[in-house]
Enzyme design. Structure first.
Site, mmCIF file in Angstrom:
data_model
loop_
_atom_site.group_PDB
_atom_site.id
_atom_site.type_symbol
_atom_site.label_atom_id
_atom_site.label_comp_id
_atom_site.label_asym_id
_atom_site.label_seq_id
_atom_site.Cartn_x
_atom_site.Cartn_y
_atom_site.Cartn_z
ATOM 1 N N PRO A 2 0.832 -1.026 0.135
ATOM 2 C CA PRO A 2 -0.017 -0.070 -0.071
ATOM 3 C C PRO A 2 0.826 1.113 -0.130
ATOM 4 O O PRO A 2 2.083 1.329 0.650
ATOM 5 C CB PRO A 2 -0.740 -0.197 1.336
ATOM 6 C CG PRO A 2 -0.843 -1.501 1.733
ATOM 7 C CD PRO A 2 0.622 -1.861 1.098
ATOM 8 N N GLU A 3 0.486 2.355 -0.614
ATOM 9 C CA GLU A 3 0.960 3.799 -0.668
ATOM 10 C C GLU A 3 0.269 4.620 0.139
ATOM 11 O O GLU A 3 -0.912 4.212 0.997
ATOM 12 C CB GLU A 3 0.934 4.349 -2.030
ATOM 13 C CG GLU A 3 1.766 3.118 -2.989
ATOM 14 C CD GLU A 3 1.711 3.661 -4.437
ATOM 15 O OE1 GLU A 3 1.658 4.895 -4.787
ATOM 16 O OE2 GLU A 3 2.051 2.743 -5.508
ATOM 17 N N HIS A 92 -2.222 -16.157 8.035
ATOM 18 C CA HIS A 92 -1.636 -14.845 7.320
ATOM 19 C C HIS A 92 -1.509 -14.063 8.475
ATOM 20 O O HIS A 92 -0.944 -12.893 8.202
ATOM 21 C CB HIS A 92 -2.210 -14.236 6.260
ATOM 22 C CG HIS A 92 -2.413 -15.130 4.994
ATOM 23 N ND1 HIS A 92 -3.482 -15.075 3.979
ATOM 24 C CD2 HIS A 92 -1.497 -16.026 4.358
ATOM 25 C CE1 HIS A 92 -3.146 -15.796 3.261
ATOM 26 N NE2 HIS A 92 -2.167 -16.487 3.615
ATOM 27 N N ARG A 111 2.469 -12.297 2.524
ATOM 28 C CA ARG A 111 4.045 -12.405 1.943
ATOM 29 C C ARG A 111 4.996 -12.186 3.164
ATOM 30 O O ARG A 111 6.205 -12.136 2.776
ATOM 31 C CB ARG A 111 4.110 -11.361 0.773
ATOM 32 C CG ARG A 111 3.207 -11.649 -0.304
ATOM 33 C CD ARG A 111 3.314 -10.617 -1.382
ATOM 34 N NE ARG A 111 4.735 -10.845 -2.166
ATOM 35 C CZ ARG A 111 5.031 -9.876 -3.010
ATOM 36 N NH1 ARG A 111 4.278 -8.958 -3.459
ATOM 37 N NH2 ARG A 111 6.127 -10.009 -3.562
#
Length: 276
Positions: A2-3, A92, A111
């Protein structure tokens, strides 16, 4: 990803200020909290009250009592959400903070790139000093924006926009979208810009970020970014070039091109954004 817009949207969905951390669970991947060990991390957070929550660039900063801060960076695929009641970790889950209102602050990242760190006041100051100014603030001042941009005449535009020391929070998506709106090629060098082009880029960047925040960010096809209770960001519907290689430019119809800039995919319109 995300930005800035996604991190800002994530922050706005949280209701943690004034809450006390009762316990820390769900840490199954120790690099998430490195260099802290699990027991030290748990002990440092237990009983701390959240006094302030804010964003700095792509960081989520939770200022706690007794001069400690929790800094979370979502990296590529992290999500931070607040769930009602006690929650069990899923495959996760990287971190769970149980709060005194019964809710849980949950960091998920398939990830395993997301990071959560504890900072004393000098460390927090050093982190913030290492980041460039907030682009939403800087872009409101065309004179300051132009001066900062033109101080880097040899840098290429796309790489400079994504440099967190130049401005904090811009990544691949919004750099590409801003450059398209400003009609500037991602490989243009800053030193080739006219004053008008430089100011136009600042205006475009500010506009893109504001619109993306209003749309609650960009959720792409992989669905990695979601906020709140699983809602999607709507700015994906307004993307003009990002991940649209081969599709017609929304302005002129020319197929969007893809190149690599600093080992990252960059998307642009060859007609609207010529390399001079």
């Amino acid at each position: 990803m995300p930005e800035l817009p996604e991190v800002e949207t994530t922050l706005r969905a949280l209701r943690v200020v004034g809450r006390t951390i009762l316990s820390v669970r769900g840490v199954d991947y120790l690099p998430t909290i490195a260099p802290w060990g699990l027991e030290a991390f748990q002990e440092a957070l237990r009983g701390r009250r959240v006094e302030q929550a804010r964003r700095r660039g792509k960081y989520l900063l939770f200022l706690l009592d007794r001069s400690l801060a929790l800094a979370i960076h979502l990296r590529m695929s992290g999500r931070l959400l607040q769930l009602p009641g006690r929650t069990d970790p899923d495959p996760h889950t990287r971190l769970i903070l149980e709060l005194d209102d019964g809710s849980s602050l949950v960091l998920r990242d398939p990830r395993k790139f997301a990071r959560a760190g504890l900072l004393q006041e000098p460390e927090l100051q050093a982190l913030e000093a290492a980041l460039g100014p907030e682009p939403l603030d800087l872009c409101r001042n065309p004179v300051a924006w132009k001066a900062r941009l033109l101080a880097h005449p040899r840098r290429r535009l796309k790489a400079l926009l994504m440099d967190q020391r130049f401005v904090a929070g811009v990544g691949n998506i919004y750099a590409d979208e801003a450059l398209h709106r400003a009609h500037l090629h991602p490989l243009r060098r800053v030193g080739t810009l006219s004053d008008t082009e430089a100011i136009r880029l600042g205006e475009a960047l500010g506009a893109v970020l504001r619109e993306a925040i209003a749309a609650e960010g960009t959720t792409l096809e992989d669905g990695a970014y979601r906020f709140g209770d699983g809602q999607s960001g709507r700015f994906a519907l307004r993307l003009r070039v990002y991940r649209r290689a081969g599709k017609p430019c929304t302005a002129c119809g020319t197929p969007i091109a893809r190149i690599l800039v600093s080992a990252r995919s960059s998307y642009f319109c060859p007609k609207c954004q010529p390399l001079l």
